[in-house]
Design a protein around this motif. Structure first.
Motif: not given
Length: 224
Positions: A89, A98-99, A117, A149, A152
């Motif tokens: 990350f 970050n995700i 999100l 992540r 997503i």
């Protein structure tokens, strides 16, 4: 979705994988096992175009990776979510950012996708940790963030490389359940693991097939 036909891969003068043929069909679930150093990570890298085979053919969504330009491979990888072993990350960014990085890289508006999100972070149990920095997360939280992540962009395939390697049993079970839920949504899932107890725990939860790499070859076991 992902097809390997008589694939071999060599490092320098040594052959790591030899004559592997397999098709990962839509909605299937696989556990990938084998001793350390057998080539599990290499197999996964072949499955998302990070590596090219030294012999044979790898097809991603019916396209041979050898025929793809760099931009084509980047586009193809958006359909494949990867949970890496090392969970890298950007430590200066909150975990929510970050995700969301794959959205940013793909040119999507994070603001427009904010509700998705938030829902995704709730699903992996990290909504309350949205503004925490990566060094502040526990091992289990980092792995769940890595999974968030990886999905997503709503990929068709999820490849997870030893996702429970550093987790306790309770957290391993939680992560497995998340991956099972993704499979029930129609995603193809491959989990590389040395944890046979995790594979046994999946019995009754999901119809899965065990793949084993040993002595350069891949064998396909019976369904769970």
């Amino acid at each position: 979705m992902i097809e390997l036909e008589q694939v071999s891969y060599s490092y320098g003068e040594g052959e790591l994988l030899s004559d592997i043929s397999i098709s990962l069909t839509p909605g299937s679930f696989h556990f990938l096992t084998g001793p350390s150093g057998a080539g599990k990570t290499t197999f996964l890298k072949l499955c998302y175009g990070e590596l090219l085979p030294t012999a044979g053919h790898v097809r991603l969504f019916d396209r041979d990776v050898r025929s793809l330009a760099r931009d084509d491979i980047a586009e193809m990888r958006r359909r494949i979510g990867v949970v890496h072993q090392d969970c890298q990350f950007l430590d200066h960014l909150p975990i929510a950012d970050n995700i969301a990085l794959p959205l940013t890289v793909a040119g999507h508006s994070v603001h427009d996708d904010q509700s998705n999100l938030t829902e995704l972070m709730s699903w992996v149990g990290l909504r309350a940790r949205a503004y925490a920095l990566p060094p502040e997360l526990s091992g289990g939280e980092r792995q769940r963030a890595a999974l968030a992540r990886a999905v997503i962009m709503s990929p068709d395939v999820i490849l997870a490389d030893e996702p429970t390697g550093n987790l306790d049993w309770e957290m391993s079970q939680r992560l497995l359940q998340l991956l099972v839920e993704l499979n029930k949504m129609g995603k193809t899932v491959v989990i590389a693991t040395h944890d046979l107890a995790l594979i046994r725990a999946a019995k009754g939860q999901v119809q899965a097939r065990v793949l084993r790499i040993a002595n350069r070859h891949l064998t396909v076991g019976a369904d769970l």
